[in-house]
Design an enzyme around this catalytic site. Structure first.
Site, PDB file in Angstrom:
ATOM      1  N   GLU A 267     -11.665   7.284 -20.804  1.00 58.47           N
ATOM      2  CA  GLU A 267     -12.088   8.419 -20.215  1.00 58.47           C
ATOM      3  C   GLU A 267     -10.946   9.634 -20.324  1.00 58.47           C
ATOM      4  O   GLU A 267      -9.724   9.532 -20.238  1.00 58.47           O
ATOM      5  CB  GLU A 267     -11.966   8.081 -18.564  1.00 58.47           C
ATOM      6  CG  GLU A 267     -12.511   9.427 -17.843  1.00 58.47           C
ATOM      7  CD  GLU A 267     -12.580   8.985 -16.252  1.00 58.47           C
ATOM      8  OE1 GLU A 267     -13.695   9.286 -15.720  1.00 58.47           O
ATOM      9  OE2 GLU A 267     -11.640   8.442 -15.829  1.00 58.47           O
TER      10      GLU A 267
ATOM     11  N   GLU B 160     -14.741   3.073  -7.491  1.00 58.96           N
ATOM     12  CA  GLU B 160     -13.571   3.518  -8.311  1.00 58.96           C
ATOM     13  C   GLU B 160     -12.566   4.055  -7.383  1.00 58.96           C
ATOM     14  O   GLU B 160     -12.852   4.890  -6.536  1.00 58.96           O
ATOM     15  CB  GLU B 160     -14.058   4.767  -9.281  1.00 58.96           C
ATOM     16  CG  GLU B 160     -12.895   5.221 -10.135  1.00 58.96           C
ATOM     17  CD  GLU B 160     -13.449   6.334 -11.057  1.00 58.96           C
ATOM     18  OE1 GLU B 160     -12.511   6.493 -12.015  1.00 58.96           O
ATOM     19  OE2 GLU B 160     -14.623   6.607 -10.934  1.00 58.96           O
TER      20      GLU B 160
END
Length: 289
Positions: A243, A149
């Site tokens: 998210e 990520e």
């Protein structure tokens, strides 16, 4: 129908992973229409893995696990003992992901999650490559992939852009290491929302969708139109996970690591339903345009 599995982060619903919290998280994820749940493993000692897997399977939900490391267990450290602790944490987290029935483990697997006071050292980067090369081999033996990520400068000093992530993945040199882009972090670090997606291309394996303030999708200033068009242009068919964080739902550790000080929403289930509709509409608009 979207060809992309749609996911939601567990912290939209609850701060921990106790049995009661997991039961609620899984039920709410299913009720909001998602295909998969993303679970941060920062609270993994509280997790009943077997029970959670059974509930996920009963609900027909996929699972992706994520995490960053801690400064005392940081594989980008120059200290061999600190690196070893981080490597053990990654090994344990990979095993938990596998035991939950997941095939993808992602996040800031390469460093602590927090503000560093110095640039990454050459020795620290070499440690990252060494540890993740070993972890990728372990993951391959379990038919699993690892995601790198790309996080902003205030959360890591290892990779902050898609180009950084590609260089790190190249040095690891494993086919099961993919790139994980996040619109929230891209807004801070990238020039735009198109070139990084095209640069990563078929090495893109996971996507986080979050607003610039991490609240309701569409209530901020992010250019989601160009981002979704770019995903369509490269034929991205992987998961897209919403998210969002608010001080209304507090993780014992992760909320502090991510500086979640503001109350951006109170009703996680309503937020999740809104995000699912937002993502579905954007993907459908791209498909028919």
């Amino acid at each position: 129908m979207s060809r992309n599995a749609l996911g939601v982060h567990a912290l939209v619903f609850a701060g921990g992973t106790s049995p009661a919290e997991m039961t609620s998280i899984i039920a709410e994820t299913k009720a909001a229409g998602y295909d998969l749940l993303e679970l941060s493993l920062h609270d993994s000692p509280a997790l009943d893995v077997a029970a959670a897997r059974a509930e996920l399977e009963a609900a027909g939900l996929g699972i992706v696990c994520s995490r960053g490391l801690a400064f005392e267990a940081d594989v980008s450290s120059d200290d061999p003992e600190v690196v070893a602790r981080g490597a053990r944490l990654l090994h344990d987290s990979l095993q938990i992901t596998h035991d939950l029935g997941g095939s993808h483990f992602t996040g800031a697997l390469y460093s602590a999650l927090g503000k560093y006071g110095r640039p990454l050292s050459s020795a620290g980067r070499a440690n990252v490559v060494s540890v993740l090369t070993d972890l990728a081999a372990e993951a391959a033996g379990k038919q699993m992939t690892l995601g790198l990520e790309v996080c902003n400068r205030y959360e890591t000093n290892v990779i902050n852009t898609a180009a950084d992530a590609l260089r790190l993945a190249d040095d690891i040199g494993a086919d099961n290491v993919v790139i994980h882009l996040d619109s929230y972090h891209m807004n801070i670090e990238e020039d735009d929302f198109s070139r990084p997606v095209r640069l990563v291309g078929d090495r893109l394996g996971y996507v986080h969708i979050g607003e610039n303030h991490r609240g309701y999708l569409g209530s901020g200033h992010l250019d989601f139109t160009s981002f979704f068009h770019s995903l369509e242009d490269i034929g991205y068919a992987g998961p897209i996970t919403f998210e969002s964080f608010s001080s209304a739902v507090v993780s014992p550790t992760l909320s502090n690591d991510l500086a979640i000080w503001r109350n951006l929403w109170d009703d996680g289930p309503a937020l999740a339903r809104h995000a699912h509709a937002f993502l579905t509409d954007r993907l459908e608009a791209n498909r028919v345009s």
